[in-house]
Write a protein that holds these residues in place. Structure first.
Motif, PDB file in Angstrom:
ATOM      1  N   ARG A   1      -3.875  11.918  -8.399  1.00 45.40           N
ATOM      2  CA  ARG A   1      -3.347  11.564  -7.081  1.00 45.40           C
ATOM      3  C   ARG A   1      -1.837  11.753  -7.054  1.00 45.40           C
ATOM      4  O   ARG A   1      -1.281  12.255  -6.091  1.00 45.40           O
TER       5      ARG A   1
ATOM      6  N   ARG B   1       0.840  -1.204   0.000  1.00 44.68           N
ATOM      7  CA  ARG B   1       0.000   0.000   0.000  1.00 44.68           C
ATOM      8  C   ARG B   1       0.873   1.251   0.000  1.00 44.68           C
ATOM      9  O   ARG B   1       1.864   1.322   0.732  1.00 44.68           O
TER      10      ARG B   1
ATOM     11  N   ALA C   1      -0.181   4.260   0.847  1.00 47.12           N
ATOM     12  CA  ALA C   1      -0.601   5.212   1.884  1.00 47.12           C
ATOM     13  C   ALA C   1      -1.487   4.487   2.892  1.00 47.12           C
ATOM     14  O   ALA C   1      -1.882   3.343   2.672  1.00 47.12           O
TER      15      ALA C   1
ATOM     16  N   VAL D   1      -5.104   4.568   4.825  1.00 50.90           N
ATOM     17  CA  VAL D   1      -6.436   5.179   4.711  1.00 50.90           C
ATOM     18  C   VAL D   1      -7.195   4.852   5.995  1.00 50.90           C
ATOM     19  O   VAL D   1      -7.345   3.684   6.359  1.00 50.90           O
TER      20      VAL D   1
HETATM   21  P1  CMP Z   1      -3.024   1.678  -2.356  1.00 44.36           P
HETATM   22  O1  CMP Z   1      -1.614   2.045  -2.535  1.00 44.36           O
HETATM   23  O2  CMP Z   1      -3.441   0.346  -2.773  1.00 44.36           O
HETATM   24  O3  CMP Z   1      -3.446   1.879  -0.845  1.00 44.36           O
HETATM   25  C1  CMP Z   1      -3.515   3.191  -0.332  1.00 44.36           C
HETATM   26  C2  CMP Z   1      -4.433   4.006  -1.193  1.00 44.36           C
HETATM   27  O4  CMP Z   1      -4.555   5.368  -0.890  1.00 44.36           O
HETATM   28  C3  CMP Z   1      -3.889   4.028  -2.603  1.00 44.36           C
HETATM   29  O5  CMP Z   1      -3.925   2.736  -3.139  1.00 44.36           O
HETATM   30  C4  CMP Z   1      -4.760   5.060  -3.228  1.00 44.36           C
HETATM   31  O6  CMP Z   1      -6.020   4.540  -3.560  1.00 44.36           O
HETATM   32  C5  CMP Z   1      -4.951   6.016  -2.091  1.00 44.36           C
HETATM   33  N1  CMP Z   1      -4.068   7.204  -2.291  1.00 44.36           N
HETATM   34  C6  CMP Z   1      -2.751   7.256  -2.257  1.00 44.36           C
HETATM   35  N2  CMP Z   1      -2.348   8.515  -2.498  1.00 44.36           N
HETATM   36  C7  CMP Z   1      -3.446   9.263  -2.708  1.00 44.36           C
HETATM   37  C8  CMP Z   1      -3.694  10.637  -3.007  1.00 44.36           C
HETATM   38  N3  CMP Z   1      -2.724  11.524  -3.130  1.00 44.36           N
HETATM   39  N4  CMP Z   1      -4.968  11.036  -3.165  1.00 44.36           N
HETATM   40  C9  CMP Z   1      -5.979  10.161  -3.023  1.00 44.36           C
HETATM   41  N5  CMP Z   1      -5.790   8.862  -2.732  1.00 44.36           N
HETATM   42  C10 CMP Z   1      -4.554   8.421  -2.571  1.00 44.36           C
END
Ligand code: CMP
Length: 625
Positions: A137, A96, A98, A100
């Motif tokens: 993003r 992942r 980030a 959430v």
């Molecule tokens: P994933 O990396 O699978 O898990 C974390 C999620 O956070 C990532 O997918 C995106 O869907 C979301 N994410 C990461 N960066 C951003 C951003 N700058 N804006 C919105 N969503 C984000």
């Protein structure tokens, strides 16, 4: 789940940006795989650096996206109703990017990795919508911290993961068979005898069809050309398949199928039937099998029916909260498979292979067994096999009973599908008229092929079929089908069929095998061949031998064909049955194991043999035995 919540989710789904490109039928199909999940404040749905196996769509609530920058967690953005997240890890196959976390309590819809990747691959517009959000993003993050780089340092979030490698072909065996095919084709020029040339060419085409080293349609075209080069047939005889009513019938029936599945009618019928059935394993298994049978004349493609019914069965099993691959789930899953696949022999337009068997029948039999004639003669046999299979499922697998749950997911799919459209109503009317004209057409001098063609044309207008939809008809199969029709005609003209019939007939008469015993032997031979060949190959090889033999031993060839078609549904060898494989994978392997399915395949074969014995007096009374 309350009704209004279902409506909320359904209308929300239409607003989700990455799903905007999907039509309502595709969206309703997808919603079978969306799992609703309640979320409490501070719940973490993704954690930076951890692996991810699903993506989420926000139904309600507010979610913060956080990323670590120099060891400090920074809030990047807020996601609310209609937004999605968790897609990056699935696309890049990496941890992942980030974290959430829920700001409030709320609800999300979860979509598992496989389905998500399938969705992205299915429609270029979905891929583009996804790439657009990803780009936004990325831009949002670039001021902060780059999206987590891959271990190799070169993550490309918009490049889908590579599909699993195709299984390696069995090289040596294929090479041997191809060499044999080539040798046989060459041998054609060593003889002047027409029938011998014909048999050598057929054997070499069979070798090439079986090994599948070349696409099926290429071999078919080469075979047609070879007949004329070898001087066995004139060009118009060799090409006669393409202009035959049987070919036009097959084309129109396949075209009608595209129109029907486009309209959403198919999905609606399945969902309605299952949602109106009591939530017990027996009743649902019955409903799923009956749905498969009811859809058979509407959608003459086992693959299409199996791909529709398997997820439906999965939804039912999940709603009934059945343990995965438990006895009850296996009954539900296999009942759906049997209804969608092996039972297609009950209808003349049940599947392309049924049409193939029909096309190979002698003219007199083909005239007698038109759509209605086929149904009248085959229905009791079909009912016996269907009832017997259901009984076998219950006896062999012995499912327990379940508590009473609400069939909420199916309600959700129905909501997404919305109220019936004009196209759906039109398609129902067109199919009803087509079937009615097939039934009475003979009396008013209307050929079934012309009726089917007119029906297809009307359905194409009603559902606004465009060139892309038309391209989804299996043209490769239709070329093969034309070659096979030509083949049967040439075999008859050369007297090959009579010779084969007399030779095998004499052997069977010596062994004292005729009538009912002949049909039992035919069904067992079919199942045995199915272990090595795929369904079309079995139907082709056996039809060419069984039809003349049946006449020689005094059995109406149609009975041999229908018994063979019933037994050819045998799925003990998954690799030989793409339809079974599809049903299995569309149910995500969560309803039954291959072991359970094989056990039921054997029971199914026993049921077919039993049904042949039981139906014999009926066929006898019809003068068929
Ligand atoms: P994933 O990396 O699978 O898990 C974390 C999620 O956070 C990532 O997918 C995106 O869907 C979301 N994410 C990461 N960066 C951003 C951003 N700058 N804006 C919105 N969503 C984000």
């Amino acid at each position: 789940m309350r009704g209004d919540t279902v409506v909320d989710r359904a209308s929300l789904l239409r607003r989700v940006q990455i799903l905007g490109a999907l039509d309502r039928v595709a969206l309703a199909r997808l919603s079978a795989y969306l799992e609703a999940r309640g979320v409490e404040q501070s719940d973490e749905l993704c954690r930076e650096g951890e692996p991810g196996d699903c993506m989420f769509i926000v139904v309600s609530g507010s979610f913060g996206v956080y990323a670590l920058a120099n060891g400090v967690e920074k809030r990047l953005t807020t996601l609310t109703s209609g937004d999605h997240f968790g897609e990056i890890a699935l696309l890049t196959d990496e941890p992942r990017s980030a974290t959430v976390r829920a700001d409030t309590h709320g609800e999300v819809l979860e979509l598992a990795r496989d389905r998500f990747l399938q969705l992205v691959g299915s429609d270029a517009k979905v891929g583009r919508a996804l790439a657009t959000t990803l780009a936004k993003r990325l831009r949002a993050v670039s001021g902060h911290t780059p999206l987590r780089p891959s271990a190799a340092g070169d993550a490309h979030p918009d490049v889908p993961v590579t599909p699993p490698p195709a299984p390696a072909p069995r090289r040596t065996r294929s090479l041997l068979i191809v060499a044999l095919g080539g040798a046989l084709a060459a041998a054609v020029f060593a003889t002047d005898d027409g029938p011998t040339r014909f048999i050598l060419l057929l054997a070499s085409a069979l070798a090439l069809w079986i090994t599948a080293v070349l696409p099926r349609y290429v071999v078919s075209l080469a075979l047609i050309a070879a007949w004329t080069v070898a001087g066995i047939a004139t060009p118009s005889e060799a090409l006669s398949g393409f202009s035959s009513p049987s070919w036009v019938f097959a084309l129109s029936v396949l075209g009608l199928a595209v129109a029907v599945s486009r309209s959403g009618l198919l999905l609606r019928m399945g969902l309605l039937l299952v949602s109106r059935t009591p939530p017990s394993v027996r009743a649902q298994a019955f409903a799923l099998m009956a749905t498969g049978i009811a859809l058979t004349p509407l959608v003459p493609l086992q693959l299409a029916r199996a791909s529709l019914l398997a997820p439906l069965a999965l939804s039912v099993a999940e709603t009934l909260r059945l343990p995965e691959r438990g006895r009850a789930a296996a009954v539900i899953g296999l009942a759906a498979w049997i209804g969608a696949g092996p039972l297609s022999f009950a209808f003349l337009n049940g599947s392309p292979v049924v049409l193939l068997g029909w096309a190979l029948l002698p003219d007199a039999s083909r005239a007698r067994f038109d759509w209605i004639g086929w149904l009248v003669a085959a229905a009791p046999f079909g009912a016996l096999v269907a009832g017997g299979s259901l009984l076998a499922l219950l006896v062999v697998l012995r499912p327990g009973e379940v508590e009473r749950p609400a069939l909420d997911r199916i309600g959700f799919q129905l909501q997404v599908l919305g109220s019936p459209t004009r196209a759906e109503v039109a398609v129902i009317a067109i199919i009803a008229a087509t079937v009615a004209l097939w039934t009475i057409g003979g009396d008013v001098g209307l050929d079934p092929a012309i009726v089917a063609m007119a029906g297809f044309a009307c359905a194409a207008v009603a559902t606004r079929l465009d060139a892309r939809a038309l391209a989804s008809i299996d043209w490769g199969y239709l070329v093969f089908y034309a070659a096979v029709i030509g083949l049967a005609g040439i075999a008859r003209a050369l007297g090959v069929d009579v010779a084969v019939g007399e030779a095998i007939g004499a052997l069977l008469t010596t062994l004292g095998i005729g009538g009912l015993a002949f049909l039992v032997v035919a069904s067992l031979a079919t199942a045995a061949l199915r272990l090595a060949l795929n369904i079309e190959q079995v139907v082709l090889v056996l039809a060419l031998t069984l039809i003349p033999t049946a006449s020689a031993v005094g059995v109406e060839p149609w009975t041999a064909i229908v018994v063979m078609l019933a037994a050819s549904g045998f799925w003990a060898m998954p690799a030989q049955s793409p339809e079974y494989e599809l049903a299995y994978s569309a149910s995500e392997g969560r309803l039954y194991s291959h072991g359970q399915a094989r056990l039921i395949a054997i029971a199914y074969l026993a049921v077919v043999v039993g049904a042949v014995v039981l139906v014999a007096p009926y066929w006898d009374a019809m003068g068929l035995l």
